[in-house]
Structure formats: C-alpha cells, structure tokens
Design a protein around this motif. Structure first.
Motif, PDB file in Angstrom:
ATOM      1  N   ILE A  82      -0.780  -2.741   4.006  1.00  0.00           N
ATOM      2  CA  ILE A  82      -0.142  -1.937   2.952  1.00  0.00           C
ATOM      3  C   ILE A  82       1.360  -2.173   2.946  1.00  0.00           C
ATOM      4  O   ILE A  82       1.981  -2.296   1.891  1.00  0.00           O
ATOM      5  N   ARG A  83       1.966  -2.244   4.114  1.00  0.00           N
ATOM      6  CA  ARG A  83       3.417  -2.470   4.182  1.00  0.00           C
ATOM      7  C   ARG A  83       3.800  -3.860   3.664  1.00  0.00           C
ATOM      8  O   ARG A  83       4.868  -4.041   3.092  1.00  0.00           O
ATOM      9  N   ASN A  85       2.102  -5.510   1.288  1.00  0.00           N
ATOM     10  CA  ASN A  85       1.863  -5.547  -0.153  1.00  0.00           C
ATOM     11  C   ASN A  85       1.494  -4.142  -0.615  1.00  0.00           C
ATOM     12  O   ASN A  85       0.362  -3.704  -0.449  1.00  0.00           O
ATOM     13  N   ARG A  86       2.445  -3.425  -1.192  1.00  0.00           N
ATOM     14  CA  ARG A  86       2.219  -2.039  -1.622  1.00  0.00           C
ATOM     15  C   ARG A  86       1.208  -1.936  -2.761  1.00  0.00           C
ATOM     16  O   ARG A  86       0.712  -0.866  -3.056  1.00  0.00           O
ATOM     17  N   ARG A  87       0.910  -3.044  -3.426  1.00  0.00           N
ATOM     18  CA  ARG A  87      -0.030  -3.030  -4.549  1.00  0.00           C
ATOM     19  C   ARG A  87      -1.439  -3.479  -4.155  1.00  0.00           C
ATOM     20  O   ARG A  87      -2.283  -3.687  -5.012  1.00  0.00           O
ATOM     21  N   TYR A 114      -1.248   8.067   2.871  1.00  0.00           N
ATOM     22  CA  TYR A 114      -0.713   7.395   1.689  1.00  0.00           C
ATOM     23  C   TYR A 114      -1.387   7.910   0.434  1.00  0.00           C
ATOM     24  O   TYR A 114      -2.544   8.320   0.449  1.00  0.00           O
ATOM     25  N   LYS A 116      -1.544   6.691  -3.900  1.00  0.00           N
ATOM     26  CA  LYS A 116      -1.229   5.573  -4.781  1.00  0.00           C
ATOM     27  C   LYS A 116      -0.552   6.132  -6.029  1.00  0.00           C
ATOM     28  O   LYS A 116      -1.106   6.939  -6.751  1.00  0.00           O
ATOM     29  N   GLN A 120       1.245   1.633  -6.512  1.00  0.00           N
ATOM     30  CA  GLN A 120       1.853   1.333  -5.217  1.00  0.00           C
ATOM     31  C   GLN A 120       1.490   2.428  -4.223  1.00  0.00           C
ATOM     32  O   GLN A 120       1.468   3.608  -4.564  1.00  0.00           O
ATOM     33  N   TRP A 121       1.239   2.025  -3.012  1.00  0.00           N
ATOM     34  CA  TRP A 121       0.967   2.985  -1.949  1.00  0.00           C
ATOM     35  C   TRP A 121       2.292   3.545  -1.451  1.00  0.00           C
ATOM     36  O   TRP A 121       3.198   2.807  -1.129  1.00  0.00           O
ATOM     37  N   ILE A 122       2.395   4.867  -1.436  1.00  0.00           N
ATOM     38  CA  ILE A 122       3.585   5.521  -0.890  1.00  0.00           C
ATOM     39  C   ILE A 122       3.132   6.632   0.047  1.00  0.00           C
ATOM     40  O   ILE A 122       2.048   7.180  -0.123  1.00  0.00           O
TER      41      ILE A 122
END
Length: 147
Positions: A82-83, A85-87, A114, A116, A120-122
C-alpha cells in the motif's frame, strides 16, 4: 443435565451398550431432552456407529476452508504494498500475497486502519501533521472531510 450433542452421544452409547433398541432410546431421550433431543434418524445412525465400534463421542474433524492466520509478515507485506502504491486494489494485494480478498480486506481495514478515499488508501486517523500536509496540497474543502 448435558444437552450438548456429545453429551447425548454418550447417553446413546450407554443405552445401546445396555441392549436398548433405537426406538426405546429415542423415546427415553425425548422425555428428558424435549426440544433439544437429537432427531430419531441421528440417534439411529449413532447406534449403528456404536455397533461397528466407534467409541469416540466427540465430533471428528471435517474438511473445509482452513483459517488463514494473519501473521505480522503478511500484515507488513500488505502495508508495504500500500505504501508503494496508494492506488493498489485489494484484488492486486490478494494476488501478490496469495491470500483471499476477504483476508486482505480484514488486514487493510481492521489491522492497518486504512480507508480508501478518491481511489487512494489513507489512514483512518490522520495526525495533525498529516492533516496540515493534506490541507496544503488541497485547500478546497479537505477541512470539511477531515472533521
């Protein structure tokens, strides 16, 4: 009184060893256990098993889907993906780590925390520094989103 399946199996085994017939066993158990009594067919099947020598009253293990234990290596690998590629999608993570999408979903949402947003994952809970950095990047209403 033990109305569990294994408890009733023990009673069936005892009564069958005493020479009672299936219909007598069912009648006696129905008097004692009422609604929790095993079905007549089940009692008959268990009596047959007693006759062929099965003495274990516990359930035997059954085949089925194994539970995947989410160990720290899998969690950290998902976090690293995830870090990088946030998508990335849950399907892509599942394929990369060779685990189910449900397990990936559990890891991402429950263990890593996380969400979405805008593909994007935040992190669900942003620190003050993260909030300010997001505000500087997109001052047009991110404040409403964060609070």
């Amino acid at each position: 009184m033990d109305s569990s399946r294994s408890g009733q199996r023990a009673v069936i085994q005892f009564l069958r060893a005493g020479g009672e017939h299936v219909s007598q066993i069912y009648r006696r158990m129905k008097e004692v256990y009422r609604e929790q009594c095993l079905a007549r067919y089940t009692i008959s099947r268990l009596c047959q098993r007693c006759e062929v020598g099965r003495v274990n009253i516990k359930d035997l293990p059954r085949p089925g889907q194994a539970h995947v234990v989410t160990d720290s290596a899998t969690i950290s690998a998902a976090d690293e993906l995830i870090r990088q590629n946030r998508r990335i999608t849950t399907r892509e993570i599942a394929v990369e780590l060779s685990i189910s999408k449900g397990t990936v979903h559990h890891i991402i949402h429950k263990m890593l925390g996380y969400d979405k947003v805008c593909a994007q994952w935040i992190p669900k809970h942003l620190s003050e520094n993260q909030k300010m950095a997001r505000w500087e990047l997109d001052p047009s209403g991110i404040q409403e989103f964060l609070h």
